[in-house]
Design a protein around this motif. Sequence first.
Motif, PDB file in Angstrom:
ATOM      1  N   SER A  12      55.465  58.108  20.004  1.00 52.20           N
ATOM      2  CA  SER A  12      54.186  58.698  19.588  1.00 52.20           C
ATOM      3  C   SER A  12      54.234  60.217  19.710  1.00 52.20           C
ATOM      4  O   SER A  12      54.582  60.761  20.756  1.00 52.20           O
ATOM      5  N   SER A  13      53.854  60.887  18.623  1.00 51.49           N
ATOM      6  CA  SER A  13      53.880  62.357  18.596  1.00 51.49           C
ATOM      7  C   SER A  13      52.549  62.946  19.042  1.00 51.49           C
ATOM      8  O   SER A  13      52.450  64.137  19.319  1.00 51.49           O
ATOM      9  N   GLY A  14      51.501  62.113  19.009  1.00 48.36           N
ATOM     10  CA  GLY A  14      50.157  62.613  19.307  1.00 48.36           C
ATOM     11  C   GLY A  14      49.389  63.032  18.056  1.00 48.36           C
ATOM     12  O   GLY A  14      48.201  63.326  18.112  1.00 48.36           O
ATOM     13  N   MET A  24      48.169  61.506  15.413  1.00 52.94           N
ATOM     14  CA  MET A  24      46.994  60.728  15.008  1.00 52.94           C
ATOM     15  C   MET A  24      45.789  61.070  15.891  1.00 52.94           C
ATOM     16  O   MET A  24      44.698  61.369  15.401  1.00 52.94           O
ATOM     17  N   MET A  33      40.715  55.454  21.464  1.00 52.52           N
ATOM     18  CA  MET A  33      41.954  55.341  22.234  1.00 52.52           C
ATOM     19  C   MET A  33      43.144  55.152  21.282  1.00 52.52           C
ATOM     20  O   MET A  33      43.477  54.033  20.893  1.00 52.52           O
ATOM     21  N   SER A  34      43.740  56.275  20.891  1.00 49.97           N
ATOM     22  CA  SER A  34      44.861  56.177  19.948  1.00 49.97           C
ATOM     23  C   SER A  34      46.204  56.335  20.655  1.00 49.97           C
ATOM     24  O   SER A  34      47.251  56.300  20.002  1.00 49.97           O
ATOM     25  N   ALA A  35      46.189  56.524  21.966  1.00 48.08           N
ATOM     26  CA  ALA A  35      47.460  56.732  22.682  1.00 48.08           C
ATOM     27  C   ALA A  35      48.307  55.465  22.653  1.00 48.08           C
ATOM     28  O   ALA A  35      47.787  54.349  22.612  1.00 48.08           O
ATOM     29  N   PRO A  72      47.881  49.071  33.815  1.00 51.45           N
ATOM     30  CA  PRO A  72      46.525  48.601  33.489  1.00 51.45           C
ATOM     31  C   PRO A  72      46.251  48.761  31.998  1.00 51.45           C
ATOM     32  O   PRO A  72      46.818  49.651  31.350  1.00 51.45           O
ATOM     33  N   ILE A  89      43.959  50.206  29.683  1.00 51.93           N
ATOM     34  CA  ILE A  89      42.887  51.224  29.766  1.00 51.93           C
ATOM     35  C   ILE A  89      41.750  50.874  28.801  1.00 51.93           C
ATOM     36  O   ILE A  89      40.573  50.923  29.135  1.00 51.93           O
ATOM     37  N   LEU A  90      42.132  50.508  27.573  1.00 51.12           N
ATOM     38  CA  LEU A  90      41.137  50.204  26.539  1.00 51.12           C
ATOM     39  C   LEU A  90      40.276  49.007  26.939  1.00 51.12           C
ATOM     40  O   LEU A  90      39.034  49.061  26.825  1.00 51.12           O
ATOM     41  N   PHE A 127      43.304  51.383  18.852  1.00 58.75           N
ATOM     42  CA  PHE A 127      44.307  51.364  17.788  1.00 58.75           C
ATOM     43  C   PHE A 127      45.210  50.167  18.045  1.00 58.75           C
ATOM     44  O   PHE A 127      45.236  49.620  19.144  1.00 58.75           O
ATOM     45  N   LYS A 169      43.914  41.117  18.734  1.00 54.01           N
ATOM     46  CA  LYS A 169      43.840  42.217  19.708  1.00 54.01           C
ATOM     47  C   LYS A 169      42.398  42.636  19.955  1.00 54.01           C
ATOM     48  O   LYS A 169      42.004  42.859  21.095  1.00 54.01           O
ATOM     49  N   LYS A 194      40.658  42.775  23.554  1.00 52.83           N
ATOM     50  CA  LYS A 194      40.313  44.061  24.169  1.00 52.83           C
ATOM     51  C   LYS A 194      38.803  44.264  24.257  1.00 52.83           C
ATOM     52  O   LYS A 194      38.326  45.030  25.064  1.00 52.83           O
ATOM     53  N   ASN A 215      47.636  50.000  12.503  1.00 56.02           N
ATOM     54  CA  ASN A 215      48.634  50.584  11.584  1.00 56.02           C
ATOM     55  C   ASN A 215      49.888  49.730  11.528  1.00 56.02           C
ATOM     56  O   ASN A 215      50.327  49.139  12.502  1.00 56.02           O
ATOM     57  N   ASP A 251      54.901  59.189  14.634  1.00 56.52           N
ATOM     58  CA  ASP A 251      55.568  60.441  14.275  1.00 56.52           C
ATOM     59  C   ASP A 251      55.680  60.677  12.765  1.00 56.52           C
ATOM     60  O   ASP A 251      56.705  61.156  12.283  1.00 56.52           O
ATOM     61  N   LYS A 268      46.976  61.910   8.206  1.00 48.35           N
ATOM     62  CA  LYS A 268      46.297  61.513   9.445  1.00 48.35           C
ATOM     63  C   LYS A 268      44.930  62.193   9.565  1.00 48.35           C
ATOM     64  O   LYS A 268      43.993  61.615  10.121  1.00 48.35           O
TER      65      LYS A 268
HETATM   66  O1  PMT Z   1      50.980  59.712  17.833  1.00 48.03           O
HETATM   67  P1  PMT Z   1      51.477  59.470  16.426  1.00 48.03           P
HETATM   68  O2  PMT Z   1      52.934  59.807  16.263  1.00 48.03           O
HETATM   69  O3  PMT Z   1      50.594  60.140  15.409  1.00 48.03           O
HETATM   70  O4  PMT Z   1      51.383  57.890  16.157  1.00 48.03           O
HETATM   71  C1  PMT Z   1      50.143  57.281  16.088  1.00 48.03           C
HETATM   72  C2  PMT Z   1      50.171  55.879  16.738  1.00 48.03           C
HETATM   73  C3  PMT Z   1      51.102  54.971  15.964  1.00 48.03           C
HETATM   74  C4  PMT Z   1      50.643  55.974  18.194  1.00 48.03           C
HETATM   75  C5  PMT Z   1      48.689  55.384  16.697  1.00 48.03           C
HETATM   76  O5  PMT Z   1      48.265  55.326  15.366  1.00 48.03           O
HETATM   77  C6  PMT Z   1      48.567  54.022  17.341  1.00 48.03           C
HETATM   78  O6  PMT Z   1      48.770  52.982  16.731  1.00 48.03           O
HETATM   79  N1  PMT Z   1      48.226  53.995  18.649  1.00 48.03           N
HETATM   80  C7  PMT Z   1      48.222  52.777  19.457  1.00 48.03           C
HETATM   81  C8  PMT Z   1      49.616  52.446  19.837  1.00 48.03           C
HETATM   82  C9  PMT Z   1      49.685  51.266  20.769  1.00 48.03           C
HETATM   83  O7  PMT Z   1      50.089  51.406  21.880  1.00 48.03           O
HETATM   84  O8  PMT Z   1      49.205  50.159  20.262  1.00 48.03           O
HETATM   85  P2  PMT Z   1      49.047  48.806  21.138  1.00 48.03           P
HETATM   86  O9  PMT Z   1      48.868  47.769  20.087  1.00 48.03           O
HETATM   87  O10 PMT Z   1      50.159  48.639  22.093  1.00 48.03           O
HETATM   88  O11 PMT Z   1      47.734  49.048  21.976  1.00 48.03           O
HETATM   89  C10 PMT Z   1      46.462  48.657  21.502  1.00 48.03           C
HETATM   90  C11 PMT Z   1      45.375  49.549  22.080  1.00 48.03           C
HETATM   91  O12 PMT Z   1      45.305  49.395  23.497  1.00 48.03           O
HETATM   92  C12 PMT Z   1      45.561  51.034  21.827  1.00 48.03           C
HETATM   93  O13 PMT Z   1      44.294  51.588  21.599  1.00 48.03           O
HETATM   94  C13 PMT Z   1      46.133  51.547  23.151  1.00 48.03           C
HETATM   95  O14 PMT Z   1      45.744  52.913  23.398  1.00 48.03           O
HETATM   96  C14 PMT Z   1      45.470  50.619  24.149  1.00 48.03           C
HETATM   97  N2  PMT Z   1      46.265  50.349  25.356  1.00 48.03           N
HETATM   98  C15 PMT Z   1      47.481  49.728  25.258  1.00 48.03           C
HETATM   99  C16 PMT Z   1      48.178  49.422  26.409  1.00 48.03           C
HETATM  100  C17 PMT Z   1      47.603  49.756  27.663  1.00 48.03           C
HETATM  101  N3  PMT Z   1      48.252  49.500  28.784  1.00 48.03           N
HETATM  102  N4  PMT Z   1      46.412  50.369  27.718  1.00 48.03           N
HETATM  103  C18 PMT Z   1      45.730  50.658  26.596  1.00 48.03           C
HETATM  104  O15 PMT Z   1      44.634  51.205  26.655  1.00 48.03           O
END
Ligand code: PMT
Length: 408
Positions: A215-217, A219, A276-278, A312, A314-315, A330, A344, A348, A356, A366, A389
């Motif tokens: 992840s580049s950040g 988004m 929460m896009s991290a 944990p 977080i979301l 996300f 999901k 959540k 995505n 990225d 984005k």
């Molecule tokens: O940063 P970029 O390079 O622009 O890329 C963007 C992205 C691909 C990172 C972004 O668009 C994206 O999809 N972010 C979510 C990535 C992810 O970890 O997806 P997930 O399916 O594993 O998680 C689902 C959701 O739960 C997310 O909102 C995530 O922030 C949250 N999460 C996941 C795990 C955790 N332990 N805690 C969380 O809060």
Amino acid sequence: MNPSPSQRSGRILLAVSGGIAAYKVPELVRQLTKAGHEVRCALTPAACEFVSPMVLQTLSGAPARSELFDPGEEGEISHIELADWPDLVVVAPATAHVLARMTAGLADDLVTTLLLATRAPVLVAPAMNVNMWDHPATRENVGRLRERGVLLEGPVAGELACGWEGEGRMAEPEAIAARVGLLLSGDAWKGIRVLVSAGGTREPIDAVRSITNRSSGKMGFAVAAEAARRGAEVVLVAGPTALSTPPGVRRIDVETALDMEAAVNAEFPACQVAVMSAAVADFRPAHREAKKIKKEDLGPDQGLRLDLVPNPDILAGISRERGDRIVIGFAAESHDVVEAARRKIARKGCDLIVANDISRADAGFDTDTNAVFLISPGGEAEELPLLSKAEVAERLLDRVEKLRGVAR
Ligand code: PMT
């Protein structure tokens, strides 16, 4: 439509360019005047082929102009006075040609001269054939106009007058009029605190190694930038990234998922919206070696076994505590994107998931573009086309406005 108490009526210069969607402009004028706005219309010569200036003049109660150098029209109000007059300029419909002329800064008729001369904010409602909208030239023009602060409403997807299906229909007059009300009220995001998480977390193994992701950040930073541009107070919790902080955004840098959880939980109670896009690491090494693990200490041909413990969620945590806040997650999915995201969102418990398809080279991690589905708790999926984005962030915040009950 009556203006809501928070909406202010204002002076709208409605610039009409020559597309079939111009047939909807009389209804737009009606909606705007009914909402209490003062409306003046300017038409390109081609627009006069699609809608009569007389109709617009009658509905707006003010002369509708189409000539730059007509002595009669200039005698009434000069084009520079007309450019100085509005609180907001609305270009509807905005054809591919008028968008290109705006981008180039041409002033070859009344409408483009007004657009070049005005200091007022400009909202465009594009309308054209889907292939023209998707053409790289139009994409580039729209991108440059956005960078200059030009606002967009639509286009929307549907059946087009040319017989094609797809994105290219002008937004409905109700939607344009509602956006005008929102822009003039200027307070849709005033006092709203938006919490955004962005980037990947980094989970240390020892003094030099860590588990992380691509992840580049980009988004999350785009969402933070757009929320700030709309007037929200924005707090951005960012994993390690080289990106610079968008204007008007307060940034908290974190490294690990536990740091991110602490920062998000501390900021969340004072927020109304959380996005929460991290890309949070789901696991972290159970022990972090303070020193660098030496290969020679492991013994000849010995691999390194890592004991991982879950981080944990977080979301899910903030979703449980959300009350009347809007919480958006996300989902990074490589296959069965919509189905996986539906599962999901149910797990959540948030208000929307932006899913995505990370198997695509032009989406997800990225990249400068993204292709997403907006998934609601009921499982409804809205597919957005491949967008920058920044555009995904706009569409997402438009949806947040809807979820918050702001008329659009
Ligand atoms: O940063 P970029 O390079 O622009 O890329 C963007 C992205 C691909 C990172 C972004 O668009 C994206 O999809 N972010 C979510 C990535 C992810 O970890 O997806 P997930 O399916 O594993 O998680 C689902 C959701 O739960 C997310 O909102 C995530 O922030 C949250 N999460 C996941 C795990 C955790 N332990 N805690 C969380 O809060």
